[in-house]
Every structure is written in structure tokens, then in C-alpha cells.
Scaffold this motif. Structure first.
Motif, short mmCIF file in Angstrom:
data_model
loop_
_atom_site.label_atom_id
_atom_site.label_comp_id
_atom_site.label_asym_id
_atom_site.label_seq_id
_atom_site.Cartn_x
_atom_site.Cartn_y
_atom_site.Cartn_z
N SER A 40 -29.00 15.21 24.40
CA SER A 40 -27.88 15.61 23.53
C SER A 40 -27.68 14.62 22.37
O SER A 40 -27.01 14.93 21.39
N GLY A 41 -28.24 13.42 22.50
CA GLY A 41 -28.16 12.49 21.38
C GLY A 41 -27.37 11.21 21.65
O GLY A 41 -27.04 10.48 20.71
N LYS A 42 -27.07 10.91 22.91
CA LYS A 42 -26.30 9.70 23.23
C LYS A 42 -27.00 8.43 22.72
O LYS A 42 -26.39 7.62 22.04
N SER A 43 -28.27 8.30 23.07
CA SER A 43 -29.00 7.10 22.64
C SER A 43 -29.15 7.07 21.12
O SER A 43 -29.04 6.02 20.49
N THR A 44 -29.37 8.24 20.55
CA THR A 44 -29.49 8.32 19.08
C THR A 44 -28.19 7.84 18.43
O THR A 44 -28.22 7.05 17.48
N LEU A 45 -27.06 8.26 18.97
CA LEU A 45 -25.77 7.85 18.39
C LEU A 45 -25.52 6.35 18.56
O LEU A 45 -25.09 5.68 17.62
N VAL A 46 -25.81 5.80 19.74
CA VAL A 46 -25.59 4.35 19.88
C VAL A 46 -26.55 3.55 18.99
O VAL A 46 -26.17 2.50 18.47
N LYS A 47 -27.75 4.06 18.78
CA LYS A 47 -28.67 3.36 17.87
C LYS A 47 -28.13 3.39 16.44
O LYS A 47 -28.29 2.42 15.69
N ILE A 48 -27.51 4.49 16.07
CA ILE A 48 -26.89 4.56 14.73
C ILE A 48 -25.74 3.56 14.64
O ILE A 48 -25.60 2.83 13.66
N ALA A 50 -25.43 0.86 16.22
CA ALA A 50 -25.96 -0.50 16.19
C ALA A 50 -26.79 -0.78 14.92
O ALA A 50 -27.29 -1.89 14.74
N GLY A 51 -26.94 0.23 14.08
CA GLY A 51 -27.69 0.03 12.84
C GLY A 51 -29.20 -0.04 13.06
O GLY A 51 -29.94 -0.49 12.20
N SER A 57 -26.41 11.68 7.45
CA SER A 57 -25.30 11.61 6.51
C SER A 57 -24.07 11.11 7.25
O SER A 57 -24.07 11.00 8.48
N GLY A 58 -23.05 10.79 6.48
CA GLY A 58 -21.84 10.23 7.07
C GLY A 58 -21.83 8.72 6.94
O GLY A 58 -22.78 8.13 6.40
N GLU A 59 -20.77 8.13 7.43
CA GLU A 59 -20.61 6.70 7.23
C GLU A 59 -20.18 6.00 8.50
O GLU A 59 -19.38 6.53 9.27
N LEU A 60 -20.71 4.80 8.69
CA LEU A 60 -20.32 3.99 9.82
C LEU A 60 -19.87 2.63 9.29
O LEU A 60 -20.57 2.02 8.48
N ARG A 61 -18.70 2.20 9.71
CA ARG A 61 -18.17 0.94 9.18
C ARG A 61 -17.76 -0.01 10.28
O ARG A 61 -17.13 0.39 11.25
N TYR A 62 -18.13 -1.27 10.11
CA TYR A 62 -17.61 -2.36 10.95
C TYR A 62 -16.57 -3.06 10.08
O TYR A 62 -16.91 -3.58 9.01
N ILE A 63 -15.33 -3.06 10.53
CA ILE A 63 -14.25 -3.61 9.71
C ILE A 63 -13.65 -4.82 10.42
O ILE A 63 -13.21 -4.74 11.57
N LEU A 64 -13.69 -5.94 9.72
CA LEU A 64 -13.13 -7.18 10.28
C LEU A 64 -12.07 -7.69 9.31
O LEU A 64 -12.38 -7.94 8.14
N SER A 72 -26.22 -5.68 7.05
CA SER A 72 -27.20 -6.70 7.46
C SER A 72 -26.62 -7.70 8.46
O SER A 72 -27.35 -8.42 9.11
N GLU A 73 -25.30 -7.75 8.59
CA GLU A 73 -24.73 -8.76 9.49
C GLU A 73 -24.06 -8.17 10.74
O GLU A 73 -23.51 -8.93 11.55
N ILE A 74 -24.14 -6.85 10.91
CA ILE A 74 -23.41 -6.29 12.05
C ILE A 74 -23.98 -6.73 13.40
O ILE A 74 -23.26 -6.79 14.38
N ASN A 75 -25.27 -7.09 13.42
CA ASN A 75 -25.84 -7.48 14.73
C ASN A 75 -25.26 -8.77 15.30
O ASN A 75 -25.47 -9.10 16.45
N LYS A 76 -24.50 -9.49 14.49
CA LYS A 76 -23.80 -10.67 15.02
C LYS A 76 -22.60 -10.26 15.86
O LYS A 76 -22.08 -11.04 16.65
N TYR A 77 -22.15 -9.03 15.65
CA TYR A 77 -20.86 -8.62 16.23
C TYR A 77 -20.99 -7.76 17.47
O TYR A 77 -19.99 -7.45 18.10
N TYR A 78 -22.21 -7.34 17.78
CA TYR A 78 -22.34 -6.57 19.00
C TYR A 78 -23.43 -7.14 19.91
O TYR A 78 -24.35 -7.82 19.48
N GLY A 79 -23.29 -6.84 21.20
CA GLY A 79 -24.34 -7.09 22.18
C GLY A 79 -24.76 -5.75 22.72
O GLY A 79 -23.92 -4.87 22.95
N PHE A 80 -26.07 -5.55 22.90
CA PHE A 80 -26.59 -4.22 23.21
C PHE A 80 -27.40 -4.26 24.50
O PHE A 80 -28.32 -5.07 24.63
#
Ligand SMILES: Nc1ncnc2c1ncn2[C@@H]1O[C@H](COP(=O)(O)OP(=O)(O)OP(=O)(O)O)[C@@H](O)[C@H]1O
Ligand SMILES: [Mg+2]
Length: 210
Positions: A40-48, A50-51, A57-64, A72-80
Motif C-alpha cells: 500500500s506504500g507504507k515504506s514508500t511514505l516513510v522513505k519520503i 526521511a528524504g 508532488s506535494g511538500e514535506l517540511r521539517y519545522i524547528l 540536506s540537514e533533516i537526517n540530523k533530526y531523525y533516527g530510522f
């Protein structure tokens, strides 16, 4: 506090549309569940999220603090933690985490690595090669890798993969503790996992009309 926002995310692979109309906002102290049948796309969505791959299309934002972070810096903010995360088979458990911290360009804190290995029940095997680890032991080590840099967001694709009941208790403790200050995204089909979520995206029910 970190906030994640998804606006009208759509993903297609070639002519195959996987999902569209994905909208959510995730604040600290919340757990978002992503569910849906196989493919159904669960892994696809989490990969999106995580960048790792991009949305069609559409937008994903990390807001601090009201500031949108650069991609380029979002990988500092998540653990996968995910089935497709690779560990280094030719190094020990301890060396794996030390290597990951070097890749992340952060200080190799031996004590902290040991504490996390202790936490997941791997301290006695810290110097053994990962190639000799069982699948559940590898899954436990992935949690150490995900937690080491104190991320605000934990992204867990199939969080209980290969774990025994003790391992599942440990990761539930980790998730509950993380939720005190951070946020968690869980892609799962397990009913128990779904019950601990504050909100759910069910990919089988999302309108895919557009
Ligand atoms: N790189 C890719 N190229 C083409 N199609 C892909 C790619 N990655 C995933 N897909 C397709 O996208 C769909 C969703 O796959 P995905 O792995 O996200 O599902 P899932 O919900 O995580 O499934 P599961 O419950 O089995 O883990 C599937 O039809 C899959 O074939
Ligand atoms: Mg999957």
C-alpha cells in the motif's frame, strides 16, 4: 520543538500511482501510525518523510522554531529503523555504532554506545561481528544506531521485525520514553502498535482520486 508537516503528498512509480492526498502534521509528544496492506506504500511514505526518496508532488517540511529546515540537514533530526537499513557485517556491534557516529560527524562517545547496547540487551555481544548476529539481534542494534544522535523524531518501519517478546517490551519502553519529548512515526500492520498511536494514516482508506 520539531514539527513535521506533509501537504498533499503524492507518489507514483512510473505509471503506477501508490498514493495521493497525504496530509498530516506531527508535533512533539505524538505518535503517528501509518498502516495499510502489503504494497500500500507504507515504506514508500516513510522513505519520503526521511528524504530518502522524493515525492512526485506535494511538500514535506521539517519545522524547528518556526523555521523550515533545509532538506540536506533533516537526517540530523531523525533516527530510522527499517528492514532495509544495512549494518556493517564485517565490524562488531560497537564498531558499527562508532562508524555511524563518525559518518554523522559526531563525537564517538564510548560510554553512550555502551549504555545503549546495554539498553537493548546486547552489551555482552558488543565486540562480536554483526555477521554473526541473529536477525533479532540486528534489529536491536538498529535501535542503538537510530537513537545514538538523540534525534527528535524516531521513524520506525516494521518496529518489531524479528524481535522476541522481551525485545518488543524494550522497544515499547524506548518509544514511550521518546514520546515524552519527541515524536514517533510507525509504519506497521500490527494492531498492538496501532493502538499506541495518537493518529493514524490508513493507506487503504486514503482517497486516491487525484
Ligand atoms: N523503487 C521502486 N520502484 C518501483 N516500484 C516501487 C519501488 N518501491 C516500491 N515500489 C512499489 O510501491 C508499492 C508500495 O511499496 P511499499 O514497499 O511502500 O509497500 P508497503 O506498504 O511498505 O508494503 P509491506 O507491508 O509489504 O512492507 C508497491 O507496489 C511496490 O512494488
Ligand atoms: Mg514496507
Amino acid at each position: 520543538m520539531l514539527k513535521i508537516e506533509a501537504i498533499n503528498i503524492k507518489k507514483s512509480f512510473g505509471s503506477r500511482k501508490i498514493f495521493s492526498n497525504i496530509n498530516f502534521s506531527l508535533n512533539s509528544k505524538n505518535i503517528l501510525g501509518i498502516t495499510g496492506k502489503n504494497g500500500s506504500g507504507k515504506s514508500t511514505l516513510v522513505k519520503i518523510i526521511a528524504g530518502i526518496i522524493t515525492a512526485s508532488s506535494g511538500e514535506l517540511r521539517y519545522i524547528l522554531s518556526d523555521k523550515v529546515l533545509d532538506y540536506s540537514e533533516i537526517n540530523k533530526y531523525y533516527g530510522f529503523v527499517s528492514p532495509y537499513l544495512q549494518l556493517y557485517d564485517e565490524f562488531s556491534a560497537f564498531e558499527n555504532i562508532a562508524l555511524i557516529s563518525k559518518i554523522r560527524n559526531i563525537y564517538v562517545d564510548e560510554k553512550k554506545i555502551q549504555q545503549l547496547l546495554e539498553r537493548v540487551g546486547l552489551i555482552d555481544r558488543k565486540d562480536d561481528y554483526v555477521r554473526e548476529f541473529s536477525s533479532g539481534m540486528k534489529q536491536r542494534l538498529k535501535y542503538v544506531a537510530a537513537l545514538y544522535h538523540n534525534p527528535s523524531l524516531l521513524i520506525l518501519d516494521e518496529p518489531r521485525s524479528n524481535l522476541d517478546s522481551e525485545g518488543i517490551s524494550i522497544i515499547y519502553e524506548i518509544i514511550n520514553e521518546h514520546k515524552l519529548n519527541g515524536s514517533v512515526i510507525i509504519a506497521t500492520n500490527d494492531l498492538e502498535d496501532i493502538q499506541i498511536c495518537d493518529s493514524i494514516i490508513d493507506l487503504d482508506k486514503i482517497s486516491n482520486s487525484k
